[in-house]
Design a protein around this motif. Structure first.
Motif, mmCIF file in Angstrom:
data_model
loop_
_atom_site.group_PDB
_atom_site.id
_atom_site.type_symbol
_atom_site.label_atom_id
_atom_site.label_comp_id
_atom_site.label_asym_id
_atom_site.label_seq_id
_atom_site.Cartn_x
_atom_site.Cartn_y
_atom_site.Cartn_z
ATOM 1 N N ALA A 74 0.826 -1.214 0.000
ATOM 2 C CA ALA A 74 0.000 0.000 0.000
ATOM 3 C C ALA A 74 0.856 1.259 0.000
ATOM 4 C CB ALA A 74 -0.921 -0.010 1.213
ATOM 5 N N ASN A 75 1.974 1.248 0.717
ATOM 6 C CA ASN A 75 2.855 2.422 0.736
ATOM 7 C C ASN A 75 3.492 2.669 -0.627
ATOM 8 O OD1 ASN A 75 2.275 2.823 3.416
ATOM 9 N ND2 ASN A 75 4.117 1.811 4.168
ATOM 10 N N ARG A 76 3.860 1.618 -1.325
ATOM 11 C CA ARG A 76 4.434 1.776 -2.661
ATOM 12 C C ARG A 76 3.398 2.339 -3.633
ATOM 13 N NH1 ARG A 76 9.171 -0.978 -3.938
ATOM 14 N NH2 ARG A 76 8.415 -1.319 -6.061
ATOM 15 N N MET A 77 2.177 1.863 -3.538
ATOM 16 C CA MET A 77 1.115 2.388 -4.393
ATOM 17 C C MET A 77 0.836 3.853 -4.077
ATOM 18 S SD MET A 77 -1.519 -0.851 -4.454
ATOM 19 C CE MET A 77 -2.631 -0.032 -5.586
ATOM 20 N N ALA A 78 0.869 4.195 -2.801
ATOM 21 C CA ALA A 78 0.640 5.587 -2.412
ATOM 22 C C ALA A 78 1.738 6.499 -2.956
ATOM 23 C CB ALA A 78 0.578 5.692 -0.888
ATOM 24 N N ALA A 79 2.986 6.033 -2.923
ATOM 25 C CA ALA A 79 4.089 6.840 -3.443
ATOM 26 C C ALA A 79 3.932 7.076 -4.948
ATOM 27 C CB ALA A 79 5.421 6.154 -3.153
ATOM 28 N N ARG A 80 3.497 6.072 -5.683
ATOM 29 C CA ARG A 80 3.313 6.235 -7.127
ATOM 30 C C ARG A 80 2.180 7.205 -7.437
ATOM 31 N NH1 ARG A 80 3.750 -0.192 -8.788
ATOM 32 N NH2 ARG A 80 6.009 -0.403 -8.396
ATOM 33 N N VAL A 81 1.085 7.106 -6.701
ATOM 34 C CA VAL A 81 -0.041 8.027 -6.923
ATOM 35 C C VAL A 81 0.382 9.461 -6.602
ATOM 36 C CG1 VAL A 81 -2.331 8.682 -6.114
ATOM 37 C CG2 VAL A 81 -1.805 6.282 -6.551
ATOM 38 N N ALA A 82 1.080 9.649 -5.487
ATOM 39 C CA ALA A 82 1.511 10.999 -5.109
ATOM 40 C C ALA A 82 2.475 11.579 -6.142
ATOM 41 C CB ALA A 82 2.166 10.965 -3.728
ATOM 42 N N ALA A 83 3.402 10.762 -6.634
ATOM 43 C CA ALA A 83 4.362 11.256 -7.623
ATOM 44 C C ALA A 83 3.675 11.595 -8.943
ATOM 45 C CB ALA A 83 5.455 10.210 -7.847
ATOM 46 N N GLY A 84 2.776 10.719 -9.413
ATOM 47 C CA GLY A 84 2.107 10.965 -10.687
ATOM 48 C C GLY A 84 1.198 12.182 -10.658
ATOM 49 N N SER A 85 0.399 12.323 -9.615
ATOM 50 C CA SER A 85 -0.513 13.470 -9.526
ATOM 51 C C SER A 85 0.255 14.777 -9.343
ATOM 52 C CB SER A 85 -1.490 13.262 -8.374
ATOM 53 O OG SER A 85 -0.800 13.083 -7.149
ATOM 54 N N TYR A 122 5.899 20.419 -3.607
ATOM 55 C CA TYR A 122 6.451 19.378 -2.735
ATOM 56 C C TYR A 122 5.568 19.168 -1.512
ATOM 57 C CZ TYR A 122 9.688 16.881 0.307
ATOM 58 O OH TYR A 122 10.254 15.958 1.132
ATOM 59 N N ASN A 123 5.013 20.246 -0.964
ATOM 60 C CA ASN A 123 4.094 20.110 0.163
ATOM 61 C C ASN A 123 2.830 19.351 -0.237
ATOM 62 O OD1 ASN A 123 5.831 21.507 1.869
ATOM 63 N ND2 ASN A 123 4.864 23.484 1.455
ATOM 64 N N VAL A 124 2.332 19.613 -1.439
ATOM 65 C CA VAL A 124 1.166 18.879 -1.936
ATOM 66 C C VAL A 124 1.503 17.398 -2.098
ATOM 67 C CG1 VAL A 124 -0.384 18.617 -3.913
ATOM 68 C CG2 VAL A 124 0.121 20.883 -3.031
ATOM 69 N N TYR A 125 2.701 17.104 -2.576
ATOM 70 C CA TYR A 125 3.139 15.705 -2.703
ATOM 71 C C TYR A 125 3.142 15.008 -1.346
ATOM 72 C CZ TYR A 125 6.505 11.869 -3.060
ATOM 73 O OH TYR A 125 7.132 10.650 -2.969
ATOM 74 N N ASN A 126 3.648 15.688 -0.322
ATOM 75 C CA ASN A 126 3.668 15.096 1.014
ATOM 76 C C ASN A 126 2.264 14.831 1.539
ATOM 77 O OD1 ASN A 126 6.440 14.917 1.366
ATOM 78 N ND2 ASN A 126 6.622 16.972 2.214
ATOM 79 N N VAL A 127 1.341 15.753 1.272
ATOM 80 C CA VAL A 127 -0.030 15.572 1.747
ATOM 81 C C VAL A 127 -0.671 14.362 1.086
ATOM 82 C CG1 VAL A 127 -2.338 16.583 1.723
ATOM 83 C CG2 VAL A 127 -0.388 17.969 2.363
ATOM 84 N N ARG A 130 1.011 11.161 2.455
ATOM 85 C CA ARG A 130 0.761 10.895 3.864
ATOM 86 C C ARG A 130 -0.692 10.501 4.118
ATOM 87 N NH1 ARG A 130 3.579 12.134 8.557
ATOM 88 N NH2 ARG A 130 5.368 12.032 7.139
ATOM 89 N N VAL A 131 -1.626 11.144 3.431
ATOM 90 C CA VAL A 131 -3.032 10.793 3.626
ATOM 91 C C VAL A 131 -3.296 9.354 3.199
ATOM 92 C CG1 VAL A 131 -5.366 11.268 2.789
ATOM 93 C CG2 VAL A 131 -3.896 13.147 3.493
ATOM 94 N N GLN A 132 -2.670 8.903 2.120
ATOM 95 C CA GLN A 132 -2.873 7.523 1.685
ATOM 96 C C GLN A 132 -2.230 6.530 2.646
ATOM 97 O OE1 GLN A 132 -2.741 6.895 -2.865
ATOM 98 N NE2 GLN A 132 -1.500 8.727 -2.525
ATOM 99 N N ARG A 133 -1.113 6.922 3.262
ATOM 100 C CA ARG A 133 -0.443 5.993 4.172
ATOM 101 C C ARG A 133 -1.120 5.934 5.539
ATOM 102 N NH1 ARG A 133 4.081 8.841 1.899
ATOM 103 N NH2 ARG A 133 5.210 7.566 0.402
ATOM 104 N N LEU A 134 -1.465 7.114 6.058
ATOM 105 C CA LEU A 134 -2.021 7.167 7.414
ATOM 106 C C LEU A 134 -3.504 7.507 7.447
ATOM 107 C CD1 LEU A 134 0.858 9.027 9.289
ATOM 108 C CD2 LEU A 134 0.381 6.579 9.245
#
Length: 351
Positions: A74-85, A122-127, A130-134
């Motif tokens: 799930a964390n890997r999928m969240a990282a890909r979604v955050a990077a792509g968006s 970058y702040n939007v990427y973190n949000v 993080r929302v997908q992970r936690l």
């Protein structure tokens, strides 16, 4: 933030739902571990059957391995979604900036545009990450842990509810104060970038006019302002961790003392007390994760609003199809001269 969620995350809704489902499964497996441990201590071990003990031990290993696999996936999928968006947001923002008029660029400020393309994205990427992970794990640990502790021992659960009420008040109060502070911090960072950009562009003029000391003092003032606002926001958010640790330790001591009296009275069992302590730690750590997520979301919302302010501006310089496409064929040049005389007459003024 609404535009980013509805427009740029829309292509990833399916992947996000799958990731949430996987994260939900992994969190449920984590919640089962203390319950299995309590059953082993209170039921399986007193029976003295080694096969049953090893069997339940293998069950715990399976639960731990399954939870780890689900969380990593799930964390890997969240990282890909955050990077792509975020890549799509940055690309559209850059395209928008390229076609802003001089008045629009001057209104926003070029340093502010640079900050929005870098720090804010970058702040939007973190949000998003993080929302997908936690966003699923922390609330589920909080709610699920509360439900399980109520079934284990309702009397001890009252101690947990009292601790959560105190922490909830602290988190809400601190979060309300931190959101405007991060917005002011981003404005101060814009002025810092502007100062650096002006000094780099006009370094020769500054040296020629012997303005180095004056520019150093001006930069120091802006830098101090950034430091003060960063310190104010950091000190405000720093209240949460000590208060949470204090409430956690006091709550654990209260659970141990109350649990000891209940065990001596025969109202509960040792395994339930151990499981309750584990759930107590899990729940408060989940609340701590939620507080950290709120801090990141607060900064991300401020950055997203700044990005949306640029994306929502009207196009003054229209983009035509000829400008977007590549020129067809070889370029041709036609230079026409009319009424031009290249002759030279000595002793006469020639144009």
């Amino acid at each position: 933030m609404k535009r980013i969620v509805t427009q740029y995350l829309r292509p990833y809704y399916g992947r996000m739902l799958v990731g949430f489902a996987i994260k939900f499964s992994g969190t449920c497996l984590d919640l089962c571990l203390p319950w299995v441990l309590a059953r082993m201590i209170d039921v399986v071990i007193p029976q003295g059957e080694r096969r049953a003990i090893f069997a339940w031990g293998l069950v715990m290993l399976g639960l731990a391995a399954g939870a780890a696999i689900c969380n990593i996936t799930a964390n890997r999928m969240a990282a890909r979604v955050a990077a792509g968006s975020t890549q799509a947001v940055r690309a559209d923002l850059f395209s928008k900036v390229m076609y802003l008029s001089d008045s629009q660029s001057g209104e926003l400020g070029k340093p502010s545009l640079i900050s929005r393309l870098t720090t804010d994205t970058y702040n939007v990427y973190n949000v998003i990450g993080r929302v997908q992970r936690l966003g699923v794990r922390a609330p589920l640990l909080l709610i699920g842990g509360l439900c399980i502790t109520m079934t284990l021992d309702a009397h001890l659960a009252c101690i947990l509810l009292a601790a959560l009420a105190i922490l909830a008040v602290v988190v809400v109060t601190v979060s309300r104060r931190s959101v405007p502070m991060y917005g002011q911090l981003q404005k101060a960072l814009d002025r810092l970038v502007m100062s650096v950009r002006e000094n780099i562009a006009g370094i020769r003029v500054i040296k020629a006019l012997s303005k180095e000391d004056w520019e150093k003092e001006r930069f120091a003032g802006i830098n101090d302002q950034v430091v003060q606002r960063e310190k104010a926001a950091g000190l405000t958010m720093a209240v949460i961790n000590p208060v949470m640790n204090l409430v956690l330790n006091v709550g654990l001591v209260a659970v141990v003392v109350a649990g000891a009296y209940r065990v001596n009275a025969g109202d509960t069992e040792i395994g339930k007390i151990l499981a309750f302590l584990t759930y107590f730690t899990i729940i408060l750590n989940a609340l701590l994760s939620i507080s950290k997520m709120i801090a990141i979301i607060s900064r991300g919302i401020a950055s997203a609003d700044r990005i949306e302010a640029v994306l929502s501006m009207e196009d003054v310089l229209p983009v035509t199809e000829e400008a977007e496409g590549e020129p067809e064929g070889e370029p041709s040049w036609h230079i026409c001269f009319s009424h031009v005389d290249f002759s030279y007459t000595p002793g006469k003024k020639n144009l």
